[in-house]
Design an enzyme around this catalytic site. Structure first.
Site, short mmCIF file in Angstrom:
data_model
loop_
_atom_site.label_atom_id
_atom_site.label_comp_id
_atom_site.label_asym_id
_atom_site.label_seq_id
_atom_site.Cartn_x
_atom_site.Cartn_y
_atom_site.Cartn_z
N CYS A 1 4.67 -2.51 -12.85
CA CYS A 1 4.31 -1.39 -13.73
C CYS A 1 5.03 -0.13 -13.25
O CYS A 1 4.97 0.24 -12.07
CB CYS A 1 2.79 -1.17 -13.67
SG CYS A 1 2.26 0.40 -14.41
N HIS B 1 -5.37 2.17 2.09
CA HIS B 1 -5.46 1.46 0.80
C HIS B 1 -6.00 0.04 0.89
O HIS B 1 -6.18 -0.62 -0.12
CB HIS B 1 -4.08 1.46 0.10
CG HIS B 1 -3.01 0.74 0.86
ND1 HIS B 1 -2.17 1.38 1.72
CD2 HIS B 1 -2.64 -0.54 0.88
CE1 HIS B 1 -1.31 0.51 2.24
NE2 HIS B 1 -1.59 -0.66 1.75
N GLU B 2 -6.25 -0.44 2.09
CA GLU B 2 -6.80 -1.80 2.24
C GLU B 2 -8.29 -1.67 2.55
O GLU B 2 -8.65 -1.04 3.55
CB GLU B 2 -6.08 -2.54 3.38
CG GLU B 2 -4.56 -2.58 3.21
CD GLU B 2 -3.83 -3.23 4.38
OE1 GLU B 2 -4.49 -3.59 5.36
OE2 GLU B 2 -2.60 -3.36 4.30
N GLY C 1 10.73 -8.46 2.54
CA GLY C 1 11.01 -7.42 3.53
C GLY C 1 11.99 -6.40 2.98
O GLY C 1 12.92 -6.76 2.27
N THR D 1 2.62 0.87 5.86
CA THR D 1 2.78 2.09 5.07
C THR D 1 1.91 3.22 5.63
O THR D 1 2.35 4.37 5.69
CB THR D 1 2.39 1.81 3.61
OG1 THR D 1 3.24 0.78 3.11
CG2 THR D 1 2.52 3.05 2.76
N ILE E 1 10.17 -9.87 -4.49
CA ILE E 1 8.69 -9.91 -4.45
C ILE E 1 8.15 -8.52 -4.12
O ILE E 1 8.50 -7.93 -3.09
CB ILE E 1 8.20 -10.90 -3.38
CG1 ILE E 1 8.69 -12.32 -3.69
CG2 ILE E 1 6.66 -10.86 -3.29
CD1 ILE E 1 8.09 -12.98 -4.89
N HIS F 1 3.61 4.62 8.56
CA HIS F 1 4.74 5.47 8.17
C HIS F 1 4.26 6.86 7.74
O HIS F 1 4.88 7.87 8.06
CB HIS F 1 5.54 4.83 7.03
CG HIS F 1 6.27 3.59 7.44
ND1 HIS F 1 7.00 3.51 8.60
CD2 HIS F 1 6.39 2.38 6.85
CE1 HIS F 1 7.54 2.29 8.71
NE2 HIS F 1 7.18 1.59 7.66
N CYS G 1 -1.01 0.97 -15.06
CA CYS G 1 -1.42 1.68 -16.28
C CYS G 1 -2.00 0.75 -17.34
O CYS G 1 -2.79 1.17 -18.17
CB CYS G 1 -0.24 2.47 -16.84
SG CYS G 1 0.98 1.46 -17.74
N CYS H 1 2.04 -0.10 -20.31
CA CYS H 1 3.51 -0.02 -20.39
C CYS H 1 4.05 -1.40 -20.76
O CYS H 1 3.32 -2.39 -20.75
CB CYS H 1 4.09 0.47 -19.05
SG CYS H 1 3.96 -0.74 -17.72
#
Lengths: 344, 344, 344, 344
Positions: free
Chosen positions: B108, B64-65, B264, B41, B288, B44, B94, B97
């Site tokens: 979520c 983010h890791e 994937g 990601t 998943i 990208h 959140c 929800c």
């Protein structure tokens, strides 16, 4: 043929000449036995304890754990042929009672046990229903293939839980407990703790992969496990001893929301603090008997064939069947893992 | 502080000086980042593909890791304190929800992703909700602890199935696929088969424990797996590539009654022969996404801390964060497992 | 005896005199058929569509849904005796293949279907294996007991999910879809929504307990269900039509984290937006075929015997077997629920 | 405001004027209580039994079952606003302990109970964490919405099992037991058998849908259930009494392979014949405490809102809160189902 037979309602057993068993129903197979092993049940029958006296009707060929080769099949047998390499599921189930029709064969009310209710496998040949024969992987040698019945008990008890990444405690390191240590390790347990009062058995448990072992005669198991798990308790406890104190302990060492298998057979009723130890802690308890037919055997074959489950060290003695009395003495003294007989 | 920032709606990223993030809500924690790693990601976003252009609003700190140490906590934080060693669950949910209230946090609807929707961790400091910080075992070094987000994808995909004693196929050996090979082995798979078109990645899969690997450009994977499984197919398939042909294959290589994880992401709709490949064969398919909060993390921590899950070989490159552009080039060329940045 | 027979490889069928079937294996039972019903499969064979032409070998006695009384049993039959009231599981499984030994009989590779691969039940007598006969509760009359095979499809498809308190959608209201509406209601669904393009079938669905019905030719089902579920979607979708548009819809109307049964058979491959509709939403899909032997039958017997599941209104026509051609015409025109034949 | 307060460490309680509770943390909500109900726990505190004396620190506003409207929210509350109609989960959990992070909130070690450990709801206003407030369907009136805490106990105990098509026995018909009768019926049980020693309660159980009821003082429950189930036993037993004899019975009346919920709290240890009653019969026992947050509440809201679960008859008394002493007397005498207080 020669067979080890419970000839009378008294202690002991005789190795005598008996007629070869014959196929009497079209769904049966005749098997040449290559290897057998001694179960605690066999030793109880040998001793002639009160349970045996009430259940077994001599003369009875003893033994229910075996591996062998099919030598003859009944007219309706389709899945097996002479030469096939098989082991036996000792619990011969009816296949048609409500439990069997729910695929809960392990609690079939009509179960007959090989070597207990029907003639067994401490003999050159045995005849069993096709349904009770399980085809082995050819790579698993007979001295290992014959112990799948008790190994299956351990697989059933362990696979009742989610094991990968879990902390597991095994209480009681007789052969099935030691097997459970190995199965839990093979199934991805994070740590496997084992308890027993016998240093000999704890040593075996360590050989089979126990992360740490505890002798309740020497230390407080609950305190030790609490420390090792940050006060939480283990995720899964497998009770294999049948000792009331261990049964009580199996609940208390398990974390809230965790789960317990009870497989060891206590001699009488057990007093349990259900409120504190089970209800308030949201624990689930599985009563474990026999093996799942045949999910347990599938898992076991795969774990054995892949080499992931190595139970070789549990087989501490391999004897010719002629030394069956020596085998029973080893059982009596408790200084053994599994005792396997070569039947040739 | 210095941070790698997507500064404009165009390819590339800049390492520039930005203000340190501050705690603005009482349930947040501020973390000094020790190690981070590159996800597909991130690449990208670096490339600025159409998905990124539609989702990311520059300027945005990327990443983010991570693994790091808490340096400050908000007034309502109770479970963490400065000095705690944590990693981050990148999907900030959140908690209120309907899905969160069913403990299905991974779906979520209000999820915000670190480094995508909020400022990320390719920086000296990051601020995240207490709920999104996961306490690490101190024995897991930062360069391993930081990759738990993608490793958790693999754990989630794998743990959706019963693995012990099962034959497992992993289709697609990018980092998450390779992780899945390792997780399946750690969880007791009988055999783990892996497929990819890249010899480099198949080599990594073998290093991580694949029993056998297959290149669909060179051989018929379906035929090969059928032979290896006695015509049955595998028990479990984990589709990690997103390639339509592999998705179709994931169903066909799975035995009747078996199960499949699809993780994937295909670029468009995929044509599936549902009747023959799924319905008549009674197969179950799990979509998943993300990780189970926090069951997946519990399992992962236990597998890592026990040493049972060794993913060290997947980390093919460790670079200082100043070489972030080189890291992105490695991603572009595909000649890497995980690329980890040292943040010091 | 008289039987409805597919006499040649051409459309139609003849009611002709044929020899009574005889028990040829010791595990078989001979049954006097009391009632039978028409399945879509029977109609396909009657029509002689391409599937039938490839599978059925005339002459073949048609029919696989029945209730009757045992009149004779083979020498090894233990659980049934003359006079017993039974229905038939039409999928005759081998009991010994890997799937059967995992208790996944519904995907047995050696399945033979009554009235398709072996002579069926549109006749005075039928012979089936003991294993394929299911003892009925005497309180369930033959015209209801005979439809348990398709009702069991609906039970299997529905019971794959947690139903109590769930919102359920059934897509496609042929007989099995309508049954599924009734089963979901009996199993405690909060609401059951049903879709079909036929007003006749939607009316039947309402009679069987559908909370609300939708005709996709007249309204946007996705929009309507989104409104009714607060934007969430249903918990469970049961796809019974096989229409590609409904299959695609079954995923999109299901809430994130929800689950879907696919049972309707599409004519060809179906294009699915796996990323948006399945993976990112964490949905689980169950391919449904046949019935669980015999968990499905246990559940069905209990629901029928308790009066909780009343499927009487689905049986729109009861005819003497001599009017089998009229029955087939009703099937052709689609203006029927189940068509039951009285065999006396 | 007026509140029913445990003012001193002695029997009784006083309705006195106390300050309104105020929001002290940003995640709290203030609720105007519309209806409350009496739990056995409230009566124990009123009586001042030994458990209460050891746990409750006066002065303490009593009560934990309620429905009301939000009147004020803390600064960090996002999912609720003034005017929202809510009930309370009385077990206020920490959300960050290992059990909470596994979504097993019902066994959170840091649980604080409303009206026990913190001030409760027998008052005009109560303040609770956002996390502990559950939004009600507006169609559920306050006198029903307030009893969801104990109804949730019954839902949790029942939903631990597969109920559709099962025979269920409920042992002990206090309010939670009677609720369990209704829940099992709503969830599709084939038959629901109920036992109690009080004719009054058995009458209530029949009103709520018990198929048949049994008074163990008047007949042999085990014999009666064996006859009704063809010697098999029930599929599921829900033990709600805490009586040792009923706990022992719960195992023996359950079929082999069946499952049991233990929820009733015995006063001391209970002696159990584990070998015969649990292990050899392969039974699973679930310790049940509290409610699953929030799966249980989802199921309960859906069952109530659909009208499928009608527990109105369990509410035998509705009193103004000023008559709280009369309510406690009703509890003492056992001649009541739920006693609900109108708080206006």
């Amino acid at each position: 043929m020669l067979a080890v037979v419970k000839t009378s309602s008294a202690p002991g057993a005789d190795r005598i000449d008996v007629p070869e068993p014959v196929i009497t129903r079209p769904d049966q197979v005749k098997i040449q036995v290559l290897a057998t092993s001694i179960c605690g049940t066999d030793y109880h029958i040998y001793q002639w304890d009160s349970w045996s006296a009430g259940r077994v009707k001599p003369p009875r060929i003893m033994g229910h754990e075996f591996a062998g080769r099919v030598v003859e099949v009944g007219s309706e047998v389709q899945s097996l042929k002479p030469g096939d390499y098989v082991s036996g599921e000792s619990h011969q189930v009816c296949g048609r009672c409500p439990e069997c029709l729910r695929n809960q064969y392990h609690v079939c009310a009509n179960t007959r046990i090989l070597g207990v209710d029907v003639d067994g496998c401490f003999a050159k040949y045995a005849v069993v229903p096709e349904r009770s024969a399980w085809r082995n992987d050819e790579n698993i040698p007979p001295h290992l293939a014959c112990i799948q019945d008790p190994l299956g008990n351990a697989v059933h008890a362990t696979m009742a839980h989610s094991i990968a990444g879990s902390d597991v405690a095994v209480l009681g390191c007789g052969p099935i407990g030691i097997f459970a240590v190995a199965v839990a390790q093979a199934a991805g347990a994070s740590r496997v703790f084992a308890t027993d009062t016998s240093p000999y058995r704890l040593e075996l448990a360590r050989k089979l992969g126990a992360t740490e072992t505890f002798n309740p005669l020497e230390q407080n198991v609950e305190t030790a496990l609490a420390q090792l798990t940050g006060g939480q308790g283990v995720d899964v406890a497998l009770e294999m001893s049948g000792a009331p104190s261990a049964i009580q302990q199996s609940l208390r060492i398990t974390r809230p929301g965790g789960s317990v298998s009870l497989m060891g057979i206590p001699a009488g009723p057990v007093s349990i603090n259900l409120a504190e130890d089970l209800i308030f802690r949201g624990i689930t308890v599985h009563g474990i008997v026999g093996r799942r037919l045949y999910e347990t055997w599938h898992t076991m074959r795969a774990l054995l064939a892949s080499g992931r489950l190595n139970v070789e060290p549990v087989i501490t003695h391999q004897l010719p069947i002629s030394e069956y009395q020596h085998g029973m003495e080893l059982m009596r003294d408790g200084l053994c893992g599994k005792v396997v007989f070569d039947m040739n």
